[in-house]
Write an enzyme that holds these catalytic residues in place. Sequence first.
Site, PDB file in Angstrom:
ATOM      1  N   CYS A  14       0.872  -1.167   0.000  1.00  0.00           N
ATOM      2  CA  CYS A  14       0.000   0.000   0.000  1.00  0.00           C
ATOM      3  C   CYS A  14       0.912   1.220   0.000  1.00  0.00           C
ATOM      4  O   CYS A  14       2.128   1.086  -0.102  1.00  0.00           O
ATOM      5  CB  CYS A  14      -1.006   0.001   1.150  1.00  0.00           C
ATOM      6  SG  CYS A  14      -0.329   0.164   2.797  1.00  0.00           S
ATOM      7  N   CYS A  88      -4.553   1.048  -4.004  1.00  0.00           N
ATOM      8  CA  CYS A  88      -3.852   2.326  -4.142  1.00  0.00           C
ATOM      9  C   CYS A  88      -3.729   2.767  -5.596  1.00  0.00           C
ATOM     10  O   CYS A  88      -3.080   3.760  -5.897  1.00  0.00           O
ATOM     11  CB  CYS A  88      -2.488   2.282  -3.460  1.00  0.00           C
ATOM     12  SG  CYS A  88      -1.524   0.807  -3.777  1.00  0.00           S
ATOM     13  N   CYS A  92       0.423   2.630  -6.767  1.00  0.00           N
ATOM     14  CA  CYS A  92       1.119   1.390  -6.468  1.00  0.00           C
ATOM     15  C   CYS A  92       2.197   1.158  -7.516  1.00  0.00           C
ATOM     16  O   CYS A  92       1.922   1.205  -8.702  1.00  0.00           O
ATOM     17  CB  CYS A  92       0.157   0.205  -6.453  1.00  0.00           C
ATOM     18  SG  CYS A  92      -0.753   0.078  -4.917  1.00  0.00           S
TER      19      CYS A  92
END
Length: 135
Positions: A14, A88, A92
Amino acid sequence: YKGPAQKKSVLFVCIGNSCRSQMAEGFARCLGQNIVDVWSAGSKPTGQIHPLAVKAMREKGIDISSQSSKKLDELPKQMWDYIITMGCGDNCPFVTSKIKLDWALPDPKDMPLEKFRVVRDEIEDKVKKLLSQII
């Protein structure tokens, strides 16, 4: 049941590596200790685990206080079996893996403990499902 010949590598990613990926790491480490090697990291790690994440996990009997918030480049350089991103999106980073999953989970970092519990329980369900697929 003898378990897989070799443990599968699982990486939870994350942004901050302080809440969601830390809780996922804690559940996977506890529930899948014989079948997975578990790591977590963040694209922009905060450097600490959120106190409410620690508290929410303690309620489940799992202590994540000794885990650390880390950057992706602090991880072993390897092809991961599973990479699970925590909703995310474009934030990411790309890391090589055989299987990539995205769990669209809200980031509880600014939420009260009650909301942390909701996200924690959803992570627990998802980790259990993941482990049942790996077995």
